[in-house]
Design an enzyme around this catalytic site. Sequence first.
Site, PDB file in Angstrom:
ATOM      1  CG  ASP A  22     107.120  50.453  44.286  1.00  0.00           C
ATOM      2  OD1 ASP A  22     107.618  50.006  43.239  1.00  0.00           O
ATOM      3  OD2 ASP A  22     107.605  50.258  45.416  1.00  0.00           O
ATOM      4  CE1 TYR A  74     113.209  44.193  37.419  1.00  0.00           C
ATOM      5  CE2 TYR A  74     115.110  42.792  37.755  1.00  0.00           C
ATOM      6  CZ  TYR A  74     114.572  44.006  37.394  1.00  0.00           C
ATOM      7  OH  TYR A  74     115.410  45.020  36.987  1.00  0.00           O
ATOM      8  CG  ASP A  76     109.459  48.752  40.486  1.00  0.00           C
ATOM      9  OD1 ASP A  76     110.227  49.696  40.730  1.00  0.00           O
ATOM     10  OD2 ASP A  76     109.125  47.920  41.336  1.00  0.00           O
ATOM     11  CD  GLU A  77     110.429  53.786  42.882  1.00  0.00           C
ATOM     12  OE1 GLU A  77     110.194  54.525  43.838  1.00  0.00           O
ATOM     13  OE2 GLU A  77     111.569  53.584  42.441  1.00  0.00           O
TER      14      GLU A  77
END
Length: 588
Positions: free
Chosen positions: A18, A23, A120-121
């Site tokens: 993660d 951002y 984002d994972e």
Amino acid sequence: MPVARPDSSGARIIAHVDLDCFYVQVEQRKQPKLRGLPTAVVQYNEWKGGGLIAVGYEARDYGVKRSMRGDEAKEVCPQIELVQVPVARGKADLSSYRNAGSEVVSILARKGRCERASIDEVYLDLTDAAEAMLAETPPESLDEVDEEALKSHILGLESKDGNDSKATVKEWLCRCDADHRDKLLACGVLIVTELRMQVLKETEFTCSAGIAHNKMLAKLASGMNKPAQQTTVPFSSVKGLLDSLPIKKMKQLGGKLGTSLQNELGVTTVGDLLKFSEDKLQESYGFNTGTWLWNIARGISGEEVQARLLPKSHGSGKSFPGPRALKTVASVQHWLNQLCEELSERLCSDLEQNKRIAHTLTLHASAFKSSDSDSRKKFPSKSCPLRYGTAKIQEDTFNLFQAGLREFLGSFGVKTQGSQYSGWRITALSVSASKIVPVLSGTCSIMKYFNGPDKFGSTSEQLPDNFIDAAPLSPSGSESYSTLNSTELQNELPGEQVWIEHSMADLGQLEMKANTWNGLDPSCSISKQTSGQWFHSGTESSSSLDQNKPQNRDDSRMRSVPIKSNQQEHKKSALKDKVHSCPSFYLQ
Ligand code: TTP
């Protein structure tokens, strides 16, 4: 509803990676002067400085939270740097974040099966890589262990007196008397360390990771030590982890099911579930859910890491809260056109880069009626087959909206046309494209995509399991993941399907040959490929009708044609319209 899957035989090594304050990291990479400063990313919006959607760790130290508005964040941290989310077409433009996520995915995918779970994972199945390492260079054979690996957190491992934690970790990693599972896990720790270092080197992003024997435990672990750290869950520590884990923290138990477990069974931690037999859980929650609950209480989860680097759908949405609610058809159409433009762009780039095509277009909206007794009635989601070309997508989406609005209003009988106040309000709109499959090589009939045996469901063009591995990674990979807050929607939501007549009755007869093609869609500009399979569409069509404009001749003709009554009469022009809307990649 959760589904229990048997744990795969043999020990698996699964990682969940993660990115940290994602951002913010992307913005800090764009503006390196922000590095090390308390920073947050805000959604564009003048009200109280906009809503925070990502908060850097330096800012968190001052007490800044994602739930705050920009003004509030400035109160608790006056020196905070607030960066606006990029804006395009009057809404958040997430493309730089998607692209950054794709960069990371392409690095992580080098070591094992990789599933992009959100912007984002990522989940990784590192079992094969760990087995290979154990066979070739087992940790116990190493003289030196990477410093970064020694910073790992191993759940349940206590620092022994006199030993610093790095020495304890080294001892655990290099134990020769460990069982096979723990040895594999130690290899996983080293592999993930290496991957995280590579991500940092190539992208400048830090990430955190969890390493365990299944996805559920890996995900739980990745959030335990952030930022830029990794946590491992040895089999022997699973019970300790789950015993004290609040039930609502467990994936899929944050909602109604978790509340019911609390209220009906008095369960507060996952460990409390151990008190109940599988029969009892099944009796209370049904066969599947009961078994799933029984399993998770023991840390058992057989869920596989899916090979998926590319998104399952594309979506574009916007909400219109409070006084910004849309009240006229004209304003709805304006915003739908913006959303459709973005969607169309992303579909084209997916096609160009990944050779994938989407089949279903879906519109979702949230609405209410201003004087309504039935205020809980939802605006129905509507779907139809997806036609490529911005103008087509705009036209179809608008038709879906009108169909939804008619149903939503029912006998309410309010005005739905024109620009006057109509008694209803739209508070959110989103449009999505789903059922994305690879373009079949050798396909020369557009009917495969436009009028096949099953436009939506049981098409034989299923995504092959190994497709993702074979496909090039999308640098503009966009997600259906619910990565956004309530202000910008980006969802994949199944909706009711509505058939829109497209004057496609006899297109099935059409065999299109590349050398006769000249009516190309300017909204998809496909670069010529060396294989000769692709055609450049942009320049060739630039002098033809601008199909990006809904008012163009083809489109207005399509709208005005009553398909069933005038089918024969308009067959030819409809056919031409379809040919114009068909991107060149269908041909070869
Ligand atoms: P998260 O992974 O939830 O959070 P994060 O990466 O900012 O921070 P952490 O280090 O704690 O993981 O979300 C990933 C990005 O998704 C985030 O940077 C901004 C975006 N996002 C939204 O736009 N709205 C939201 O409500 C959430 C939760 C995230």
